[in-house]
Design a protein around this motif. Structure first.
Motif, PDB file in Angstrom:
ATOM      1  N   UNK A  16       0.857  -1.195   0.000  1.00 42.39           N
ATOM      2  CA  UNK A  16       0.000   0.000   0.000  1.00 42.39           C
ATOM      3  C   UNK A  16       0.888   1.239   0.000  1.00 42.39           C
ATOM      4  N   UNK A  17       0.691   2.084  -0.989  1.00 44.14           N
ATOM      5  CA  UNK A  17       1.493   3.308  -1.098  1.00 44.14           C
ATOM      6  C   UNK A  17       1.093   4.293  -0.007  1.00 44.14           C
ATOM      7  N   UNK A  18       2.087   4.809   0.701  1.00 39.30           N
ATOM      8  CA  UNK A  18       1.848   5.842   1.706  1.00 39.30           C
ATOM      9  C   UNK A  18       2.314   7.208   1.193  1.00 39.30           C
ATOM     10  N   UNK A  19       3.402   7.208   0.435  1.00 39.70           N
ATOM     11  CA  UNK A  19       3.944   8.439  -0.145  1.00 39.70           C
ATOM     12  C   UNK A  19       4.719   8.042  -1.394  1.00 39.70           C
ATOM     13  N   UNK A  20       4.434   8.671  -2.506  1.00 37.31           N
ATOM     14  CA  UNK A  20       5.112   8.356  -3.762  1.00 37.31           C
ATOM     15  C   UNK A  20       6.160   9.418  -4.069  1.00 37.31           C
ATOM     16  N   UNK A  28      11.779  10.593  -1.829  1.00 36.33           N
ATOM     17  CA  UNK A  28      11.608   9.271  -1.239  1.00 36.33           C
ATOM     18  C   UNK A  28      10.229   8.727  -1.591  1.00 36.33           C
ATOM     19  N   UNK A  29      10.085   7.440  -1.379  1.00 31.96           N
ATOM     20  CA  UNK A  29       8.786   6.773  -1.446  1.00 31.96           C
ATOM     21  C   UNK A  29       8.635   5.972  -0.159  1.00 31.96           C
ATOM     22  N   UNK A  30       7.397   5.840   0.309  1.00 32.38           N
ATOM     23  CA  UNK A  30       7.129   5.084   1.529  1.00 32.38           C
ATOM     24  C   UNK A  30       5.901   4.233   1.289  1.00 32.38           C
ATOM     25  N   UNK A  97       2.808 -10.054   8.941  1.00 27.80           N
ATOM     26  CA  UNK A  97       3.636  -8.948   9.407  1.00 27.80           C
ATOM     27  C   UNK A  97       3.298  -7.699   8.599  1.00 27.80           C
ATOM     28  N   UNK A  98       3.473  -6.554   9.238  1.00 27.98           N
ATOM     29  CA  UNK A  98       3.298  -5.254   8.575  1.00 27.98           C
ATOM     30  C   UNK A  98       4.603  -4.498   8.714  1.00 27.98           C
ATOM     31  N   UNK A  99       5.120  -4.044   7.580  1.00 24.09           N
ATOM     32  CA  UNK A  99       6.414  -3.378   7.553  1.00 24.09           C
ATOM     33  C   UNK A  99       6.272  -2.080   6.778  1.00 24.09           C
ATOM     34  N   UNK A 100       6.815  -1.002   7.319  1.00 22.95           N
ATOM     35  CA  UNK A 100       6.881   0.262   6.594  1.00 22.95           C
ATOM     36  C   UNK A 100       8.247   0.309   5.917  1.00 22.95           C
ATOM     37  N   UNK A 101       8.227   0.470   4.609  1.00 24.96           N
ATOM     38  CA  UNK A 101       9.463   0.512   3.826  1.00 24.96           C
ATOM     39  C   UNK A 101       9.613   1.908   3.248  1.00 24.96           C
ATOM     40  N   UNK A 102      10.808   2.471   3.402  1.00 26.60           N
ATOM     41  CA  UNK A 102      11.131   3.767   2.806  1.00 26.60           C
ATOM     42  C   UNK A 102      12.264   3.548   1.814  1.00 26.60           C
ATOM     43  N   UNK A 103      12.130   4.158   0.653  1.00 27.82           N
ATOM     44  CA  UNK A 103      13.150   4.040  -0.383  1.00 27.82           C
ATOM     45  C   UNK A 103      13.521   5.440  -0.837  1.00 27.82           C
ATOM     46  N   UNK A 109       8.595   2.488  -5.941  1.00 23.31           N
ATOM     47  CA  UNK A 109       7.135   2.348  -5.963  1.00 23.31           C
ATOM     48  C   UNK A 109       6.614   2.105  -7.374  1.00 23.31           C
ATOM     49  N   UNK A 110       7.339   2.579  -8.376  1.00 22.09           N
ATOM     50  CA  UNK A 110       6.916   2.370  -9.764  1.00 22.09           C
ATOM     51  C   UNK A 110       7.034   0.902 -10.173  1.00 22.09           C
ATOM     52  N   UNK A 111       7.944   0.170  -9.555  1.00 18.29           N
ATOM     53  CA  UNK A 111       8.044  -1.269  -9.798  1.00 18.29           C
ATOM     54  C   UNK A 111       6.767  -1.961  -9.341  1.00 18.29           C
ATOM     55  N   UNK A 112       6.289  -1.619  -8.143  1.00 18.73           N
ATOM     56  CA  UNK A 112       5.096  -2.273  -7.593  1.00 18.73           C
ATOM     57  C   UNK A 112       3.842  -1.985  -8.406  1.00 18.73           C
TER      58      UNK A 112
END
Length: 157
Positions: A16-20, A28-30, A97-103, A109-112
């Protein structure tokens, strides 16, 4: 009127996108990743040519591979992966599990959301009850082929 997806199934995990990057001017993307309790649904070990990826565990338990070592992270645990480092993660617990990922910088996010990779989900999903769609060989092959378009490479096995 076109409906916007609320999340994407990506190789058995719900993203689920939180920030693109569009929303952060590319800084960043989150996103939140929900993983069912099945270590077989781990992304294959890979590297990012550019960009640092960080994992913060909200709930559940995951193992993170960074280079050649695995670390177990429980709720509140954090790991950061530098560009060029072989890595992956997998759910090693008994429940989801729920994980917040930041890149950073943005772009992963464009890959997903790529049509060859992510399966759009519309509406509310109760994570604990969601079931990933079945993955055929073609879906996996398309996702693996898309990796190179997003500055990633599969790690040698």
């Amino acid at each position: 009127m076109t409906q916007t997806p609320t999340a994407y199934w990506v190789l058995g995990n719900l993203v689920r996108m939180l920030r693109t990057g569009e929303q952060s001017d590319g800084r960043f993307a989150m996103f939140e990743i929900w993983t069912p309790p099945d270590p077989a649904l781990a992304p294959p070990p890979h590297t990012h040519a550019r960009g640092e990826e960080s994992f913060f565990v909200v709930s559940g338990e995951i193992e993170v591979l960074a280079g050649t070592s695995w670390s177990t992270l429980e709720a509140g645990g954090f790991a950061s992966i530098r560009p060029g480092t072989v890595h992956t993660f997998r759910n090693c617990g008994d429940g989801p599990s729920r994980v917040i990922v930041t890149f950073s910088p943005a772009g992963l996010e464009q890959f997903f959301t790529d049509p060859d990779v992510g399966i759009p989900v519309y509406g509310l999903i109760e994570h604990e009850f969601a079931r990933p769609p079945s993955l055929g060989h073609d879906a996996i092959s398309r996702a693996v082929a898309a990796i190179q378009r997003f500055d990633m490479a599969l790690a040698a096995s």
